[in-house]
Design a protein around this motif. Structure first.
Motif, PDB file in Angstrom:
ATOM      1  N   ALA A  56      43.287  29.659  10.458  1.00 32.40           N
ATOM      2  CA  ALA A  56      42.676  28.370  10.090  1.00 32.40           C
ATOM      3  C   ALA A  56      43.126  27.955   8.685  1.00 32.40           C
ATOM      4  O   ALA A  56      43.419  26.781   8.428  1.00 32.40           O
ATOM      5  N   ALA A  59      46.711  26.691   8.821  1.00 36.96           N
ATOM      6  CA  ALA A  59      46.808  25.350   9.423  1.00 36.96           C
ATOM      7  C   ALA A  59      46.340  24.271   8.443  1.00 36.96           C
ATOM      8  O   ALA A  59      46.887  23.163   8.403  1.00 36.96           O
ATOM      9  N   LEU A  60      45.334  24.627   7.653  1.00 40.16           N
ATOM     10  CA  LEU A  60      44.810  23.668   6.677  1.00 40.16           C
ATOM     11  C   LEU A  60      45.882  23.290   5.666  1.00 40.16           C
ATOM     12  O   LEU A  60      46.006  22.137   5.254  1.00 40.16           O
ATOM     13  N   TRP A  64      48.480  20.395   9.893  1.00 38.11           N
ATOM     14  CA  TRP A  64      47.204  19.676  10.039  1.00 38.11           C
ATOM     15  C   TRP A  64      46.817  18.984   8.733  1.00 38.11           C
ATOM     16  O   TRP A  64      46.413  17.823   8.716  1.00 38.11           O
ATOM     17  N   ARG A  72      45.740  12.291  13.678  1.00 32.57           N
ATOM     18  CA  ARG A  72      44.656  13.239  13.964  1.00 32.57           C
ATOM     19  C   ARG A  72      43.679  12.612  14.971  1.00 32.57           C
ATOM     20  O   ARG A  72      43.235  13.273  15.916  1.00 32.57           O
ATOM     21  N   VAL A 153      37.853  25.601   5.623  1.00 34.14           N
ATOM     22  CA  VAL A 153      37.743  26.372   6.872  1.00 34.14           C
ATOM     23  C   VAL A 153      36.257  26.427   7.236  1.00 34.14           C
ATOM     24  O   VAL A 153      35.449  26.950   6.470  1.00 34.14           O
ATOM     25  N   LEU A 175      36.745  18.363  12.612  1.00 36.73           N
ATOM     26  CA  LEU A 175      38.189  18.149  12.803  1.00 36.73           C
ATOM     27  C   LEU A 175      38.590  16.739  12.361  1.00 36.73           C
ATOM     28  O   LEU A 175      39.631  16.557  11.715  1.00 36.73           O
ATOM     29  N   THR A 180      39.739  22.755   9.386  1.00 37.00           N
ATOM     30  CA  THR A 180      40.099  23.637  10.489  1.00 37.00           C
ATOM     31  C   THR A 180      38.869  24.479  10.809  1.00 37.00           C
ATOM     32  O   THR A 180      37.987  24.657   9.956  1.00 37.00           O
ATOM     33  N   VAL A 209      44.227  25.280  14.077  1.00 32.43           N
ATOM     34  CA  VAL A 209      43.265  24.207  13.747  1.00 32.43           C
ATOM     35  C   VAL A 209      41.920  24.491  14.414  1.00 32.43           C
ATOM     36  O   VAL A 209      40.858  24.355  13.808  1.00 32.43           O
TER      37      VAL A 209
END
Ligand SMILES: NC(=O)C1=CN([C@@H]2O[C@H](COP(=O)(O)OP(=O)(O)OC[C@H]3O[C@@H](n4cnc5c(N)ncnc54)[C@H](O)[C@@H]3O)[C@@H](O)[C@H]2O)C=CC1
Ligand SMILES: O=C(O)/C=C/C=C(\O)C(=O)O
Length: 492
Positions: A56, A59-60, A64, A72, A153, A175, A180, A209
Motif C-alpha cells: 500500500a 502504491a501511494l 496511484w 481515479r 495508508v 480511495l 491506499t 492500492v
C-alpha cells in the motif's frame, strides 16, 4: 441450495500487492442458516499483513499517487460497474455468509456497495478547499489556500451485519481521496470482500492500492493491522468495546481514527402520530436484518393513551414476520449471523424474563423440523414491563427485539431516550411539526429521524455521540477524514 455461491467448497484468499495469496492457516466460513461449511478462508499472518502495508505504501508513492483525480474516478466507476456485472454472485455470496433475505441483499446490500463507489467518485471532483485573504501590516496582504492530500495508508475494519455495504462505505471515499487501503472484513463474512478484490483486479486498479487480509481481531489480522507502524489511519465499524481496543492499539502511532460503533436507539411515539405509519416504520426499525443494524431501534417509548393499541399492533407485525430460508422470496427474516451471536441474544431474552419482563411475543428459538434447526434463528421478540435500568433496556442486543415503555409527557420521553451511554440514532413519530423539531433537536444522537427510519442520503453526516462513535462519515465528512489539508500561505 447454495451451489451458485462463488468459491463454494474452495478457499477464499487474501489479496496483497495485486495477487491472490494463500495461507497454511485456514478457518471455516459457516452458513448460519443450517450450520454447514460454505468454504474455507486463508487467515493472514503478521507477515502477510506487513506485505500488504508495504504494498500500500509503494502504491501511494507510485502510479496511484501520481494518477489524476479524474482517472481515479473513472477507475472507481469501473469498480461499481464490475459489482453490477457480477450482481447475482455478490447477492449469493452475501446471503450465504449472513443468511439475510434475498430481498434485502438485492435491494440494499449489493446496490449500496456499487452506489458507494459512484457517489464518492463523483464527489471528489467537487471537493472544495479553503482560501483566505489575510491583511498584513505592509498593506500588501497574503493569500492562504489549502490543498487536500491523501491521509496515506488506511486500514478499513468492517463488521458482518452489512458486509459489502459497510466495507465500501469506507473504502470508496478513502480511495477517491487518493489513499491506499488494507481492508479486513469480519471473519464471519469474508466472501463479498473477496469478490470485490476480484472486481478491483479486473477493473485495473493498480497493485497495492487495495489489499485484503482475512482473519480475526485479537492476535490476528485485525490486531496486526491496527498496531502496524506503517498504517496512518484506521476506520472501523463495530462494537464499542472493539473501538476502545483499537483506540488503544492505535495510540502509539497516533493514527487518525474514524469509528462508527454500537447503539441503543430509542423510538419515541407520540399519541398524535400517524398510527399506521408509526407502527409500520417502527416494525421496520426493530426487525430489519434481524435487528442486526447499528441503527435499529431497541427501546420504544409510547405515549400512554395509545400504549396498549400500539403494543398490540406491533405484536401483530412481529408475528406476521416470515422467518425462514433466505432464498425463499417470501422470507422476511433469516437467522442471526452465528450461533455465538444467537447465544448472546438468547441470553438477553433470559435476563429480561428473569428481571420480570412481560413477553408480548417471541422470546425463544423457532423450531422448523428441518435443517434450519441447525441454524442461528431466533423469534422476533417484544418485551414490556421492565424498569429503565434493566439490562435489555440499557445494553445493545443487536437482535430482533425491543422493549416498550409508556410515557406521559414530552420531557419524560426525551429524558428516557437520552438516558443512555450510547448516542447513535433515534426516531420520533408525531404529526406536530414544532414538537418534531423540538424533540429531535434535544436528542443526544448523531442521527434523528422524524416519521421515518433508515432514510439515507449519502451526503449527510453519519455517526454517533457518546459510546457510539468518533467523527462523522458521509459526503464531505468522509472525504475530509480521508484527506490531509496542507495550508499554503503566500505573501503578496
Ligand atoms: N455496527 C455495529 O454496531 C455492530 C455491532 N456488533 C456488536 O458487536 C458484538 C460482537 O460482534 P463482533 O463481530 O465480534 O464485532 P466486533 O466489533 O468485535 O468486530 C468487528 C470487526 O472488528 C474486528 N476486530 C475485533 N477485535 C479487533 C481488534 N482487537 N483489533 C482489530 N480488529 C478487531 C473483527 O474481526 C471484525 O472485522 C455483536 O454481538 C454485536 O452486538 C457487531 C457488528 C456490528
Ligand atoms: O450506511 C448505512 O446505510 C448503514 C449503516 C449501518 C451501520 O453502520 C451498522 O449497522 O453498523
Amino acid at each position: 441450495m447454495y451451489e451458485k455461491v462463488p468459491h463454494a467448497g474452495g478457499v477464499l484468499r487474501n489479496y496483497v500487492a495485486g495477487e491472490f495469496v494463500a495461507s497454511n492457516r485456514l478457518f471455516a466460513n459457516i452458513n448460519p442458516v443450517d450450520g454447514s461449511e460454505i468454504n474455507r478462508v486463508a487467515e493472514a499472518d503478521a507477515a502477510t499483513v506487513d506485505a500488504a502495508v508495504k504494498a500500500a505504501r509503494r502504491a501511494l508513492h507510485g502510479d496511484w499517487g501520481q494518477m489524476a483525480p479524474a482517472v481515479r474516478c473513472q477507475l472507481l466507476h469501473r469498480v461499481a460497474d464490475g459489482i453490477e456485472a457480477r450482481f447475482e454472485e455478490f447477492v449469493a455470496a452475501e446471503m450465504a455468509d449472513t443468511g439475510k433475505s434475498f430481498h434485502q441483499a438485492r435491494s440494499i446490500d449489493i446496490p449500496r456497495g456499487a452506489a458507494n463507489f459512484r457517489i464518492f467518485a463523483d464527489m471528489i471532483k467537487s471537493q472544495s478547499s479553503e482560501c483566505f485573504q489575510t491583511p498584513t501590516d505592509d498593506g500588501r496582504g497574503a493569500l492562504n489556500y489549502a490543498v487536500n492530500k491523501p491521509l496515506g495508508v488506511v486500514a478499513v475494519i468492517a463488521p458482518w451485519n452489512l458486509p459489502l455495504l459497510l466495507l465500501t462505505w469506507k473504502l470508496a471515499p478513502a480511495l477517491a481521496a487518493g489513499n491506499t487501503v488494507i481492508a479486513k472484513p469480519s471473519e464471519e463474512t469474508p466472501a463479498t470482500a473477496t469478490l470485490l478484490a476480484e472486481v478491483m483486479h479486473a477493473a485495473g486498479v493498480p497493485a497495492g492500492v487495495f489489499n485484503l487480509v482475512h482473519g480475526f481481531g485479537p492476535n490476528s489480522a485485525g490486531e496486526f493491522l491496527t498496531t502496524h507502524p506503517g498504517v496512518d489511519a484506521v476506520t472501523f465499524t463495530g462494537e464499542s468495546k472493539t473501538g476502545s481496543a483499537i483506540m488503544r492499539a492505535a495510540a502509539d502511532g497516533v493514527k487518525a481514527l474514524s469509528f462508527e460503533l454500537g447503539g441503543k436507539n430509542a423510538g419515541i411515539i407520540f399519541d398524535d402520530c400517524d398510527f399506521d405509519e408509526a407502527v409500520n416504520g417502527t416494525a421496520r426499525s426493530v426487525f430489519t436484518n434481524g435487528g442486526q443494524v447499528c441503527l435499529c431501534t431497541e427501546r420504544l417509548y409510547v405515549q400512554r393513551p395509545i400504549f396498549d393499541k400500539f403494543v398490540a399492533a406491533l405484536k401483530a407485525k412481529a408475528q406476521a414476520i416470515n422467518i425462514g430460508w433466505p432464498l425463499d422470496e417470501n422470507t422476511d427474516m433469516g437467522p442471526l449471523i452465528s450461533h455465538k451471536h444467537r447465544d448472546k441474544v438468547v441470553s438477553y431474552f433470559a435476563s429480561a424474563k428473569a428481571e420480570g419482563a412481560t413477553v408480548v411475543t417471541g422470546g425463544g428459538v423457532p423450531v422448523f423440523g428441518d435443517a434450519r434447526d441447525n441454524g442461528a434463528f431466533v423469534e422476533p421478540t417484544i418485551f414490556t414491563g421492565l424498569p429503565e435500568h434493566a439490562r435489555i433496556v440499557k445494553e445493545e442486543v443487536f437482535g430482533p427485539v425491543c422493549h416498550i415503555t409508556p410515557f406521559d409527557t414530552e420531557a419524560q420521553a426525551v429524558a428516557m431516550a437520552n438516558d443512555s451511554h450510547y448516542g447513535l440514532a433515534a426516531t420520533v413519530w408525531t404529526t406536530n411539526l414544532p414538537r418534531a423539531h423540538r424533540v429531535a433537536q434535544q436528542l443526544e444522537v448523531g442521527i434523528a429521524w422524524v416519521n421515518t427510519w433508515y432514510l439515507r442520503d449519502l451526503r449527510t453526516p453519519f455517526g454517533g455521540v457518546k459510546l457510539s462513535g468518533v467523527g462523522r462519515e458521509g459526503g464531505v465528512h468522509s472525504l475530509n477524514f480521508y484527506s490531509e489539508p496542507t495550508n499554503i500561505c503566500i505573501k503578496l
